[in-house]
Design an enzyme around this catalytic site. Structure first.
Site, PDB file in Angstrom:
ATOM      1  CB  CYS A 134      -0.948  -0.036   1.193  1.00 32.10           C
ATOM      2  SG  CYS A 134      -0.184  -0.528   2.765  1.00 32.10           S
TER       3      CYS A 134
HETATM    4  N1  LIG Z   1      -4.640  -4.178   4.880  1.00 28.61           N
HETATM    5  C1  LIG Z   1      -4.074  -3.468   3.909  1.00 28.61           C
HETATM    6  O1  LIG Z   1      -4.326  -2.242   3.762  1.00 28.61           O
HETATM    7  C2  LIG Z   1      -3.130  -4.126   2.930  1.00 28.61           C
HETATM    8  C3  LIG Z   1      -2.709  -3.379   1.824  1.00 28.61           C
HETATM    9  C4  LIG Z   1      -1.815  -3.972   0.903  1.00 28.61           C
HETATM   10  C5  LIG Z   1      -1.392  -5.279   1.108  1.00 28.61           C
HETATM   11  N2  LIG Z   1      -1.825  -5.968   2.206  1.00 28.61           N
HETATM   12  C6  LIG Z   1      -1.348  -7.343   2.372  1.00 28.61           C
HETATM   13  O2  LIG Z   1      -2.423  -8.197   2.022  1.00 28.61           O
HETATM   14  C7  LIG Z   1      -2.376  -9.382   2.815  1.00 28.61           C
HETATM   15  C8  LIG Z   1      -3.715  -9.529   3.531  1.00 28.61           C
HETATM   16  O3  LIG Z   1      -3.887  -8.382   4.369  1.00 28.61           O
HETATM   17  P1  LIG Z   1      -5.198  -8.171   5.258  1.00 28.61           P
HETATM   18  O4  LIG Z   1      -5.065  -6.813   5.828  1.00 28.61           O
HETATM   19  O5  LIG Z   1      -6.408  -8.532   4.469  1.00 28.61           O
HETATM   20  O6  LIG Z   1      -4.945  -9.285   6.398  1.00 28.61           O
HETATM   21  P2  LIG Z   1      -5.976  -9.860   7.492  1.00 28.61           P
HETATM   22  O7  LIG Z   1      -7.115  -8.923   7.624  1.00 28.61           O
HETATM   23  O8  LIG Z   1      -5.165 -10.175   8.696  1.00 28.61           O
HETATM   24  O9  LIG Z   1      -6.499 -11.229   6.813  1.00 28.61           O
HETATM   25  C9  LIG Z   1      -5.656 -12.325   6.582  1.00 28.61           C
HETATM   26  C10 LIG Z   1      -6.462 -13.469   5.979  1.00 28.61           C
HETATM   27  O10 LIG Z   1      -5.580 -14.557   5.703  1.00 28.61           O
HETATM   28  C11 LIG Z   1      -6.112 -15.773   6.255  1.00 28.61           C
HETATM   29  N3  LIG Z   1      -4.958 -16.572   6.694  1.00 28.61           N
HETATM   30  C12 LIG Z   1      -4.123 -16.293   7.744  1.00 28.61           C
HETATM   31  N4  LIG Z   1      -3.155 -17.230   7.827  1.00 28.61           N
HETATM   32  C13 LIG Z   1      -3.384 -18.110   6.813  1.00 28.61           C
HETATM   33  C14 LIG Z   1      -2.736 -19.289   6.380  1.00 28.61           C
HETATM   34  N5  LIG Z   1      -1.647 -19.762   7.022  1.00 28.61           N
HETATM   35  N6  LIG Z   1      -3.237 -19.942   5.306  1.00 28.61           N
HETATM   36  C15 LIG Z   1      -4.326 -19.480   4.660  1.00 28.61           C
HETATM   37  N7  LIG Z   1      -4.999 -18.375   5.022  1.00 28.61           N
HETATM   38  C16 LIG Z   1      -4.524 -17.673   6.087  1.00 28.61           C
HETATM   39  C17 LIG Z   1      -7.038 -15.338   7.368  1.00 28.61           C
HETATM   40  O11 LIG Z   1      -8.134 -16.246   7.531  1.00 28.61           O
HETATM   41  P3  LIG Z   1      -8.035 -17.613   8.364  1.00 28.61           P
HETATM   42  O12 LIG Z   1      -7.029 -17.389   9.452  1.00 28.61           O
HETATM   43  O13 LIG Z   1      -9.431 -17.872   8.851  1.00 28.61           O
HETATM   44  O14 LIG Z   1      -7.604 -18.656   7.347  1.00 28.61           O
HETATM   45  C18 LIG Z   1      -7.577 -14.005   6.863  1.00 28.61           C
HETATM   46  O15 LIG Z   1      -8.717 -14.215   6.054  1.00 28.61           O
HETATM   47  C19 LIG Z   1      -1.202  -9.200   3.791  1.00 28.61           C
HETATM   48  O16 LIG Z   1      -0.076  -9.870   3.291  1.00 28.61           O
HETATM   49  C20 LIG Z   1      -0.969  -7.700   3.797  1.00 28.61           C
HETATM   50  O17 LIG Z   1       0.373  -7.348   4.086  1.00 28.61           O
HETATM   51  C21 LIG Z   1      -2.685  -5.418   3.099  1.00 28.61           C
END
Ligand SMILES: NC(=O)c1ccc[n+]([C@@H]2O[C@H](COP(=O)([O-])OP(=O)(O)OC[C@H]3O[C@@H](n4cnc5c(N)ncnc54)[C@H](OP(=O)(O)O)[C@@H]3O)[C@@H](O)[C@H]2O)c1
EC number: 1.2.1.38
Length: 343
Positions: free
Chosen positions: A150
């Site tokens: 981001c």
């Molecule tokens: N938030 C932002 O603004 C943003 C912006 C750019 C990039 N990102 C990147 O995008 C990714 C997701 O971010 P987020 O903010 O959406 O994270 P989040 O809200 O913490 O969600 C993470 C998701 O991944 C799943 N998960 C966790 N461990 C897992 C595993 N070992 N295997 C399969 N599924 C797993 C979780 O569900 P379960 O645990 O139920 O499986 C949950 O649905 C991250 O790498 C982050 O750095 C985020």
């Protein structure tokens, strides 16, 4: 026929944002959404905003089920997509990773910053960095896209015209950035509690943040010389939005407003505001746009670029859908045309 789409990590903030955007996409059908913790639950029970839009339940992640999709998004923590990507690619499934597994080309640098061994270093070279304004042609032909971070999206787009044209002293770039708390994801953490993050403002990771080497890699590749900007992130007491204030010393007298207007004239998701403007994060809330303004305080030699995005849209899920559209040979702006939500 509609393309089949899978989302791994669909209970997170970027996952639900992918769902919100994709349910109104006319050329795709979401067929597989995973959660380990909520497998068996209906998606619209967790996310009532999707009631009437999506008739699916979460399933546990399985490479076999995901391989039946045309394209899979990994909206997961770092280190997950790298374990499944090869299996999916072998099955003919395209992959977009919203995490950082394929962003950094130097494996040793990636392993240092992400604190783990890379599970599929052979795929890193193939992966295309998914910033359409920089790599559109390569994204169209890619099987594997590394969706940018981001902060790197806001910073790189803000600096791109200056760096591409060699118009600044690259040794002195400062990226002063601020993000809302959804940037930290949906998992429970003390520093994002209302009583911790609300009514407060602070810098963090000044000594080093994972997005610094990502920004450095992109800018260095463009300039064909090593660039290592100062990058200081801050946490803002709001939910969505990133504001980047970018400083550099100019080595030119060129008309910067004209330069930016020309560079981004054909870009559907970059908005260069009129000279003297101050873009606001609320103007991009929910929208897949990077909105920016260029300043030269006192008409001096320092340029100040203001660049705002919604971290969950142009900073994550929206940019990922933009990349998906390119990879599936669909119109690039499909399902991404909504203006920001005001007030
Ligand atoms: N938030 C932002 O603004 C943003 C912006 C750019 C990039 N990102 C990147 O995008 C990714 C997701 O971010 P987020 O903010 O959406 O994270 P989040 O809200 O913490 O969600 C993470 C998701 O991944 C799943 N998960 C966790 N461990 C897992 C595993 N070992 N295997 C399969 N599924 C797993 C979780 O569900 P379960 O645990 O139920 O499986 C949950 O649905 C991250 O790498 C982050 O750095 C985020």
């Amino acid at each position: 026929m509609k393309r089949k789409i899978g989302i791994v990590g669909a209970t997170g903030y970027t996952g639900v944002e992918l769902l919100r955007l994709l349910v109104s996409h006319p050329a795709v059908e979401i067929t597989c959404v995973t959660s380990r913790e909520h497998a068996g639950s209906r998606v619209d029970a967790m996310f009532p905003n999707l009631r009437g839009y999506l008739d699916l339940t979460f399933t546990a992640p399985s490479d076999e089920a995901l391989s039946a999709c045309d394209l899979v998004f990994f909206a997961t923590p770092n280190g997950i997509a790298m374990k499944s990507a090869q299996t999916l690619l072998d099955a003919g499934t395209k992959v977009i990773d919203l995490a950082a597994d394929f962003r950094i080309k130097d494996i040793a640098v990636w392993e240092k910053w992400y604190g783990m061994q890379h599970a599929s270093p052979h795929l890193v070279e193939e992966a295309v960095y998914g910033l359409p304004e920089l790599n559109r042609a390569a994204i169209r032909n890619a099987r594997l896209v590394a969706n940018p971070g981001c902060y790197p999206t806001a910073v790189t787009l803000g600096l791109l015209p200056l760096v591409e044209n060699n118009l600044i002293d690259v040794a002195g770039i400062i990226a002063d950035t601020k993000s809302g708390v959804s940037g930290a994801g949906r998992k429970a953490e003390v520093h994002t509690l209302l009583a911790e993050a609300g009514d407060n403002f602070k810098a963090y990771a000044v000594a080093g943040h994972r997005h610094q080497p990502e920004i450095a890699q992109t800018l260095s590749t463009i300039a064909q010389t090593a660039i290592s900007p100062v990058f200081v992130p801050h946490l803002l007491p709001m939910i969505r939005g990133i504001h980047a204030t970018l400083y550099a010393m100019l080595t030119t007298e060129a008309d910067l407003q004209q330069l930016y207007a020309t560079r981004y004239a054909a870009e559907p998701f970059v908005d260069v505001m009129p000279a003297g403007s101050h873009p606001e994060t609320r103007s991009v809330r929910g929208a897949n746009v990077c909105r920016m303004a260029i300043h030269r305080p006192g008409n001096g030699q320092r340029v100040v670029v203001l660049s705002v995005i919604d971290n969950l849209v142009k900073g994550a899920a929206g940019q990922a859908v933009q990349n998906m559209n390119l990879m599936l040979d669909l119109a690039e702006g499909t399902a991404l045309q909504q203006p920001g939500l005001l007030p």
